[in-house]
Design a protein around this motif. Structure first.
Motif, short mmCIF file in Angstrom:
data_model
loop_
_atom_site.label_atom_id
_atom_site.label_comp_id
_atom_site.label_asym_id
_atom_site.label_seq_id
_atom_site.Cartn_x
_atom_site.Cartn_y
_atom_site.Cartn_z
N ALA A 42 -26.79 16.50 52.68
CA ALA A 42 -27.62 16.75 53.86
C ALA A 42 -29.09 16.42 53.58
O ALA A 42 -29.76 15.78 54.41
CB ALA A 42 -27.47 18.20 54.31
N ALA A 43 -29.58 16.82 52.42
CA ALA A 43 -30.98 16.56 52.06
C ALA A 43 -31.24 15.06 51.95
O ALA A 43 -32.26 14.55 52.43
CB ALA A 43 -31.33 17.26 50.75
N LEU A 44 -30.31 14.33 51.34
CA LEU A 44 -30.48 12.89 51.18
C LEU A 44 -30.54 12.19 52.54
O LEU A 44 -31.35 11.28 52.74
CB LEU A 44 -29.35 12.32 50.31
N ARG A 45 -29.73 12.63 53.48
CA ARG A 45 -29.78 12.04 54.82
C ARG A 45 -31.12 12.35 55.50
O ARG A 45 -31.69 11.50 56.18
CB ARG A 45 -28.62 12.56 55.67
N ARG A 46 -31.61 13.56 55.32
CA ARG A 46 -32.89 13.94 55.94
C ARG A 46 -34.06 13.21 55.30
O ARG A 46 -35.10 13.02 55.92
CB ARG A 46 -33.07 15.45 55.91
N LEU A 47 -33.89 12.78 54.04
CA LEU A 47 -34.93 11.97 53.39
C LEU A 47 -34.97 10.56 53.99
O LEU A 47 -35.96 9.86 53.85
CB LEU A 47 -34.69 11.87 51.88
N GLY A 48 -33.88 10.16 54.65
CA GLY A 48 -33.86 8.87 55.32
C GLY A 48 -32.89 7.86 54.76
O GLY A 48 -32.90 6.70 55.20
N ARG A 175 -34.73 16.08 38.75
CA ARG A 175 -36.03 16.69 39.05
C ARG A 175 -36.84 15.82 40.02
O ARG A 175 -37.55 16.34 40.88
CB ARG A 175 -36.83 16.91 37.77
N GLU A 176 -36.75 14.50 39.88
CA GLU A 176 -37.47 13.62 40.80
C GLU A 176 -36.92 13.73 42.21
O GLU A 176 -37.69 13.74 43.18
CB GLU A 176 -37.40 12.17 40.30
N LEU A 177 -35.60 13.85 42.34
CA LEU A 177 -35.01 14.06 43.67
C LEU A 177 -35.48 15.39 44.25
O LEU A 177 -35.86 15.47 45.43
CB LEU A 177 -33.49 14.01 43.62
N ALA A 178 -35.48 16.44 43.45
CA ALA A 178 -35.94 17.76 43.91
C ALA A 178 -37.39 17.68 44.41
O ALA A 178 -37.73 18.24 45.46
CB ALA A 178 -35.81 18.79 42.80
N LYS A 179 -38.21 16.92 43.68
CA LYS A 179 -39.61 16.78 44.08
C LYS A 179 -39.71 16.06 45.43
O LYS A 179 -40.52 16.44 46.28
CB LYS A 179 -40.38 16.01 43.00
N MET A 180 -38.89 15.04 45.63
CA MET A 180 -38.91 14.34 46.92
C MET A 180 -38.50 15.27 48.06
O MET A 180 -39.10 15.23 49.13
CB MET A 180 -37.97 13.12 46.88
N ILE A 181 -37.48 16.09 47.82
CA ILE A 181 -37.02 17.03 48.85
C ILE A 181 -38.14 18.01 49.20
O ILE A 181 -38.40 18.29 50.37
CB ILE A 181 -35.74 17.76 48.37
N ALA A 184 -40.94 16.31 51.17
CA ALA A 184 -40.56 16.08 52.56
C ALA A 184 -40.56 17.36 53.38
O ALA A 184 -40.38 17.32 54.61
CB ALA A 184 -39.18 15.42 52.62
N GLY A 185 -40.77 18.50 52.73
CA GLY A 185 -40.79 19.78 53.44
C GLY A 185 -39.42 20.26 53.88
O GLY A 185 -39.29 21.04 54.83
N ILE A 186 -38.39 19.81 53.21
CA ILE A 186 -37.01 20.19 53.55
C ILE A 186 -36.69 21.55 52.92
O ILE A 186 -36.90 21.76 51.72
CB ILE A 186 -36.01 19.12 53.06
N ASP A 187 -36.21 22.47 53.74
CA ASP A 187 -35.77 23.77 53.24
C ASP A 187 -34.33 23.63 52.75
O ASP A 187 -33.38 23.76 53.51
CB ASP A 187 -35.86 24.82 54.36
N PHE A 188 -34.19 23.32 51.48
CA PHE A 188 -32.90 22.98 50.90
C PHE A 188 -31.86 24.07 51.12
O PHE A 188 -30.72 23.80 51.49
CB PHE A 188 -33.07 22.70 49.39
N ARG A 189 -32.25 25.32 50.91
CA ARG A 189 -31.28 26.42 50.97
C ARG A 189 -30.72 26.64 52.38
O ARG A 189 -29.63 27.16 52.53
CB ARG A 189 -31.91 27.71 50.43
N SER A 190 -31.47 26.23 53.40
CA SER A 190 -30.99 26.45 54.76
C SER A 190 -30.20 25.26 55.31
O SER A 190 -29.73 25.30 56.46
CB SER A 190 -32.16 26.78 55.70
#
Length: 198
Positions: A42-48, A175-181, A184-190
């Motif tokens: 889901a996070a990867l899709r929201r990153l674009g 860690r680099e992916l986590a930083k991108m998330i 982007a202001g994505i609330d990963f846990r939700s």
């Protein structure tokens, strides 16, 4: 990677190694080892990213190809009585390949000729998949998320260009992916759990 994601002329796909789904959650407060596959997709899709793939697919292809190569070598050695390099070693780890190239070049003939799962995915993405979606290899950007930095070196090897352009364009660590998330202001846990693309 941000620049590629913002370029409307590029079809940007991502592949993730199996270890990422068990390591990424720790960056967002989950217990170490918690599987967060659905939230990661889901996070990867929201990153674009235009498509989100699992490297397990090409890990299976690599196993099949390496198995076929080993059987071919054994037949040549045992039946045809040819001189072949045995034992055969996997070519999946760029750290191991680099080590062999620098310290044990006499064993290079023993290495499998197969690409690693990361590189096999990149080659398939920019050939078979690109053709299937009507894109040129140059219009594709392949991003990998891998648990080790040696994969960055591997992606940059000059021989890794089955389509005429680099098989894999960029490699991110967990860690680099986590930083991108986070950037982007994505609330990963939700995030809801989503599936990887087929």
């Amino acid at each position: 990677v941000w620049k590629a994601l913002e370029d409307p002329t590029k079809h940007v796909v991502v592949q993730t190694a199996p270890a990422i789904r068990a390591a990424l959650g720790e960056c967002f407060g989950y217990e170490p080892g918690t599987r967060v596959t659905g939230k990661m997709a889901a996070a990867l899709r929201r990153l674009g990213f235009d498509a989100v793939f699992d490297t397990n697919f090409t890990a299976d292809l690599t196993i099949m190809e390496e198995g076929t190569e080993l059987l071919t070598r054994l037949k040549r050695a045992l039946v045809d009585k040819e001189s072949v390099a045995l034992p055969m070693f996997t070519s999946c780890s760029p750290g191991w390949i680099n080590f062999a190239e620098f310290y044990y070049p006499q064993f290079l003939p023993n290495l499998s000729t197969c690409k690693s799962p990361q590189q096999m995915f990149g080659a398939i993405a920019k050939t078979y998949y690109a053709q299937k979606i009507g894109k040129k290899p140059s219009e594709m950007v392949v991003v990998s998320v891998m648990p080790w930095t040696a994969k960055k070196f591997e992606a940059g090897r000059p021989e890794m260009n089955a389509s005429g352009v680099a098989d894999v364009d960029y490699v991110l660590t967990t860690r680099e992916l986590a930083k991108m998330i986070e950037e982007a202001g994505i609330d990963f846990r939700s995030l809801p759990d989503e599936k990887m693309d087929a």
